[in-house]
Design a protein around this motif. Sequence first.
Motif, PDB file in Angstrom:
ATOM      1  N   ALA A 184       0.794  -1.119   0.077  1.00  0.00           N
ATOM      2  CA  ALA A 184       0.094   0.018   0.046  1.00  0.00           C
ATOM      3  C   ALA A 184       0.834   1.250   0.041  1.00  0.00           C
ATOM      4  CB  ALA A 184      -1.179  -0.024   1.236  1.00  0.00           C
ATOM      5  N   ILE A 185       1.901   1.175   0.810  1.00  0.00           N
ATOM      6  CA  ILE A 185       2.814   2.258   0.687  1.00  0.00           C
ATOM      7  C   ILE A 185       3.477   2.564  -0.653  1.00  0.00           C
ATOM      8  CG2 ILE A 185       5.140   2.973   1.339  1.00  0.00           C
ATOM      9  CD1 ILE A 185       3.692   3.816   3.511  1.00  0.00           C
ATOM     10  N   ARG A 205       2.003   2.284  -3.449  1.00  0.00           N
ATOM     11  CA  ARG A 205       0.854   2.902  -4.371  1.00  0.00           C
ATOM     12  C   ARG A 205       0.321   4.318  -3.583  1.00  0.00           C
ATOM     13  NH1 ARG A 205      -1.090  -2.333  -3.541  1.00  0.00           N
ATOM     14  NH2 ARG A 205      -2.333  -1.532  -1.829  1.00  0.00           N
ATOM     15  N   HIS A 206       0.964   4.708  -2.345  1.00  0.00           N
ATOM     16  CA  HIS A 206       0.408   5.900  -1.790  1.00  0.00           C
ATOM     17  C   HIS A 206       1.111   7.114  -2.672  1.00  0.00           C
ATOM     18  CE1 HIS A 206      -0.074   8.877   1.427  1.00  0.00           C
ATOM     19  NE2 HIS A 206      -1.258   8.175   1.574  1.00  0.00           N
ATOM     20  N   GLU A 207       0.363   8.163  -2.852  1.00  0.00           N
ATOM     21  CA  GLU A 207       0.695   9.368  -3.625  1.00  0.00           C
ATOM     22  C   GLU A 207       1.816  10.372  -3.128  1.00  0.00           C
ATOM     23  OE1 GLU A 207      -3.023  10.218  -1.528  1.00  0.00           O
ATOM     24  OE2 GLU A 207      -2.447   8.633  -2.764  1.00  0.00           O
ATOM     25  N   GLY A 214       4.555   7.064  -1.043  1.00  0.00           N
ATOM     26  CA  GLY A 214       5.228   6.104  -2.141  1.00  0.00           C
ATOM     27  C   GLY A 214       6.502   6.625  -2.545  1.00  0.00           C
ATOM     28  N   HIS A 243       4.042  13.659   7.546  1.00  0.00           N
ATOM     29  CA  HIS A 243       3.925  12.340   7.000  1.00  0.00           C
ATOM     30  C   HIS A 243       3.629  11.153   7.993  1.00  0.00           C
ATOM     31  CE1 HIS A 243       7.098  14.177   4.127  1.00  0.00           C
ATOM     32  NE2 HIS A 243       5.818  14.219   3.454  1.00  0.00           N
ATOM     33  N   PRO A 282      -0.590  10.436   7.853  1.00  0.00           N
ATOM     34  CA  PRO A 282      -1.061   9.279   6.714  1.00  0.00           C
ATOM     35  C   PRO A 282      -0.435   8.159   6.750  1.00  0.00           C
ATOM     36  CG  PRO A 282       0.400  11.150   5.689  1.00  0.00           C
ATOM     37  CD  PRO A 282       0.114  11.535   7.069  1.00  0.00           C
ATOM     38  N   TRP A 283       0.680   7.985   7.198  1.00  0.00           N
ATOM     39  CA  TRP A 283       1.749   6.648   7.465  1.00  0.00           C
ATOM     40  C   TRP A 283       0.689   5.831   8.641  1.00  0.00           C
ATOM     41  CZ3 TRP A 283       3.226   3.382  11.110  1.00  0.00           C
ATOM     42  CH2 TRP A 283       4.015   2.538  10.811  1.00  0.00           C
ATOM     43  N   LEU A 298      -2.840   4.663   6.954  1.00  0.00           N
ATOM     44  CA  LEU A 298      -2.552   3.505   6.287  1.00  0.00           C
ATOM     45  C   LEU A 298      -2.307   2.427   7.002  1.00  0.00           C
ATOM     46  CD1 LEU A 298      -2.613   2.656   3.231  1.00  0.00           C
ATOM     47  CD2 LEU A 298      -0.322   3.457   3.012  1.00  0.00           C
TER      48      LEU A 298
END
Length: 134
Positions: free
Chosen positions: A24-25, A27-29, A32, A81, A84-85, A88
């Motif tokens: 998932a990381i 793919r994260h905008e 990633g 950061h 969002p980390w 997720l």
Amino acid sequence: MSIPPRINLTTEQIERVVKVFYAAIRRHEVLGPIFARHVTDWPEHEDKIARFWRNAILYERNYDGNPMRVHMQAGDVEAQHFAPWLALFDETLRRTLPEDLAAAWSALAHRIGAGLRMGVEDLRERRPGPPVLR
């Protein structure tokens, strides 16, 4: 005599969460690209992070890294950061584990994340004058 685990997880559950999370990381905008600049070998990174969590949760003694130093030295990891980390990571835990185990691991991750965020924030956002005590 061994120490009982902090959370009743198996090695396989920890490794599965780490693998799903880093997929998932990637793919994260926002996250990633940051990870892509620093991680050159994803299987090696995932193994190292799984060792970190096995140490934190199962009390295995097979991790010798310094997460605070790594995050501070990266240069592009910022305090904002971590939200969002963690979001997720929480989503991964909820999708991968039973509710009680996900909640326990989430609480631990949030405590560790808060410490890392404060360390990064203190390093990056130093203002002149006396320190602000919170």
